[in-house]
Design an enzyme around this catalytic site. Structure first.
Site, PDB file in Angstrom:
ATOM      1  N   ASP B  72      16.945  42.277  15.454  1.00  0.00           N
ATOM      2  CA  ASP B  72      17.122  43.139  14.279  1.00  0.00           C
ATOM      3  C   ASP B  72      17.057  42.263  13.037  1.00  0.00           C
ATOM      4  O   ASP B  72      17.983  42.168  12.272  1.00  0.00           O
ATOM      5  CB  ASP B  72      18.442  43.912  14.331  1.00  0.00           C
ATOM      6  CG  ASP B  72      19.656  43.008  14.359  1.00  0.00           C
ATOM      7  OD1 ASP B  72      19.483  41.797  14.587  1.00  0.00           O
ATOM      8  OD2 ASP B  72      20.768  43.505  14.141  1.00  0.00           O
ATOM      9  N   CYS B  73      15.917  41.614  12.889  1.00  0.00           N
ATOM     10  CA  CYS B  73      15.804  40.601  11.847  1.00  0.00           C
ATOM     11  C   CYS B  73      15.224  41.209  10.582  1.00  0.00           C
ATOM     12  O   CYS B  73      14.214  41.894  10.612  1.00  0.00           O
ATOM     13  CB  CYS B  73      14.913  39.484  12.340  1.00  0.00           C
ATOM     14  SG  CYS B  73      14.543  38.283  11.084  1.00  0.00           S
ATOM     15  N   GLY B  74      15.878  40.936   9.447  1.00  0.00           N
ATOM     16  CA  GLY B  74      15.422  41.454   8.164  1.00  0.00           C
ATOM     17  C   GLY B  74      14.245  40.692   7.587  1.00  0.00           C
ATOM     18  O   GLY B  74      13.757  41.021   6.526  1.00  0.00           O
ATOM     19  N   GLY B  75      13.790  39.666   8.276  1.00  0.00           N
ATOM     20  CA  GLY B  75      12.571  39.003   7.820  1.00  0.00           C
ATOM     21  C   GLY B  75      12.733  37.561   7.409  1.00  0.00           C
ATOM     22  O   GLY B  75      11.880  37.034   6.718  1.00  0.00           O
ATOM     23  N   ASN B  91      11.076  44.211  17.031  1.00  0.00           N
ATOM     24  CA  ASN B  91      12.038  44.219  15.937  1.00  0.00           C
ATOM     25  C   ASN B  91      12.391  45.670  15.647  1.00  0.00           C
ATOM     26  O   ASN B  91      11.511  46.502  15.474  1.00  0.00           O
ATOM     27  CB  ASN B  91      11.433  43.551  14.701  1.00  0.00           C
ATOM     28  CG  ASN B  91      12.487  43.209  13.654  1.00  0.00           C
ATOM     29  OD1 ASN B  91      13.626  43.662  13.745  1.00  0.00           O
ATOM     30  ND2 ASN B  91      12.095  42.408  12.689  1.00  0.00           N
TER      31      ASN B  91
END
Lengths: 171, 333
Positions: B72-75, B91
């Protein structure tokens, strides 16, 4: 009619304040950061990863250097997130502590070397913007942030080492 | 036990895919690297394929057993780490090619904005086309082979001085150029989007009057030592710290809000230093298993290492604030 115009103006004001902040950041922060990042990135490419590896192997031998010099070098030369690959120089039992030390340095490093964690600059830059607004210079804050960072990662390394050793003995 | 293959496509606003996952006897773990237990998307994939779902925070899994990693990576970091290792990555957030590892995030290995509706059983033609992702070591090897071939061809051809100087200068200039390109890349893909999103939030906060509320609540806390110790302690609580971590987004937004208050004179400037550590006691707690596996740690080490680091932060978070407080004496006075 006038009422609608007033609402529209109020609505635009909501975003005008944001656009002013954006302009200030883009013109005030980006040019300097871009030039600094390019300079340090070039230097790192010229020195080359291989030469750093030798120092890294040496630094793993002693507790103090393992949680100071090693993570600092890793973060400056390999940047977040590749800096954690320096964990390969470290003995298995010290790997959690090394990760803890390295990851705890990815923000203190940004005051002096923004290239090392370009994606997460605003932990420091956000607070630093307030200092700039007061007309104070940032150098003093950046240097102290770096020094305290090194002390903190040493303590974190040692504490995490102890906790990990205790937990694995129990097991 | 027989496994079933599934196809995962990108959700609304997502990037990449569709990926077809074909579990095998060795490569069959659905690893959820999301913090806070198994993510529903990971559970759904596990249920449909018949593979076990594994919480990447509590259990280490060797890379060659991972069928797919759910993040769940915001980037900023995590979304690129698994693609770099050529492990299928899902993701749950709508994030495309960003972050320092953006160049590894490609459509054949990565899919984003995924929810349960994006997952379906694969039809046979897709399965026969799909396979395991190409071995990460094969590309560098061929490069090395190519290099060796060129070196062989050049053997016995002594270079004159002018050629050698020319090559050296060319090499240096190329490095400068590459450094510039990397810098502009990260500026456009990561720094500018963050600036856009935070200045929008700040603008709304200041124009709507919410700013006064924040000034009256945050400022008194952030301008006393006990207040900051409490903040660092809260950030370091083991079940909160991994949730606060991703992309340092929360620390960055809070940092910016505090910066505004410092600029307005509501918080004394010397408190900037301890505040930097107070709001960041959770740094990297979302990334522990991934970061340790980058350091080639064994799965058993990761398993014990995650809680060791999380507990350690409860002690070292407040200590860091104390040290920073001592070092802030004499700053801006």
């Amino acid at each position: 009619m006038e009422a609608i115009a007033a609402v529209a103006n109020g609505f635009m004001d909501l975003f005008r304040a944001g656009s002013e902040t954006f302009i200030a950041w883009v013109t005030g922060i980006i040019p300097l950061v871009v030039i600094m990042m390019t300079a340090v990135n070039s230097l790192i490419k010229l020195i080359g990863e291989d030469r750093v590896n030798g120092v890294a192997e040496f630094a793993t031998k002693y507790t103090v250097t393992r949680y100071t010099i090693l993570p600092v070098l890793a973060v400056i030369f390999l940047c977040n997130p590749m800096c954690y690959t320096f964990g390969r120089f470290v003995e298995e039992k010290n790997k959690p502590a090394f990760y803890d030390a390295a990851v705890s340095f990815v923000h203190p490093v940004t005051g002096l070397f923004p290239h090392a964690n370009g994606g997460e600059l605003f932990v420091y830059m956000g607070i630093a913007a307030g200092i700039t607004q007061l007309g104070l210079s940032l150098g003093d804050l950046a240097v102290r942030y770096f020094i305290v960072g090194v002390i903190v990662i040493l303590i974190r390394g040692i504490v995490t080492d102890k906790i990990y050793a205790h937990m694995s003995n129990k097991k | 036990m027989s496994y079933k293959s599934v196809t995962i496509k990108a959700g609304k606003g997502g990037f990449g895919g569709p990926l077809t996952l074909v579990p095998t006897d060795t490569r069959n773990k659905v690893v959820s690297v999301t913090g806070g237990g198994i993510h529903p998307v990971a559970a759904k994939i596990a249920e449909m394929t018949g593979c076990p779902a594994v919480d990447g925070f509590s259990t280490g899994v060797p890379d060659n057993e991972i069928l797919v990693a759910i993040v769940d990576c915001g980037g900023t970091a995590r979304c690129g780490v698994y693609p770099k290792k050529r492990i299928f990555t899902v993701n749950v957030l709508p994030v495309g090619q960003t972050g320092p590892l953006a160049r590894f995030i490609t459509e054949d290995i990565y899919v984003s904005a995924v929810d349960a509706s994006c997952i379906s059983f694969a039809d046979e033609s897709a399965v026969s086309k799909a396979g395991t992702p190409t071995n990460p070591t094969s590309a560098p090897k061929t490069k090395a082979q190519a290099k060796a071939e060129i070196a062989k061809m050049n053997e016995g051809k002594p270079k004159n001085l002018a050629t050698r100087i020319g090559i050296a200068i060319g090499g240096v200039v190329n490095k400068f150029y590459a450094a510039g390109r990397e810098t502009i890349d990260i500026t456009i893909k990561t720094i500018l989007p963050f600036m856009a999103f935070v200045s929008m939030i700040l603008g709304i906060i200041s124009a709507s009057g919410l700013g006064d509320v924040i000034a009256n609540t945050i400022s008194p806390i952030a301008s006393t030592l006990p207040g900051m110790l409490i903040v660092s302690f809260i950030c370091a609580i083991p079940f909160i710290s991994p949730v606060l971590g991703p992309g340092a987004v929360i620390a960055q937004v809070v940092g910016t809000l505090l910066g505004v208050q410092i600029g307005l004179g509501n918080i004394p400037p010397q408190y900037a230093l301890p505040a930097l550590f107070a709001i960041d006691a959770q740094v990297g707690c979302d990334f522990i298993p991934v970061g340790m596996s980058l350091g080639e740690a064994e799965p058993e080490t990761i398993e014990l290492g995650v809680p060791a680091i999380l507990y350690s932060r409860v002690i070292t978070g407040p200590i860091a604030v104390l040290i920073a407080y001592v070092f802030s004496i004499g700053l801006y006075s």
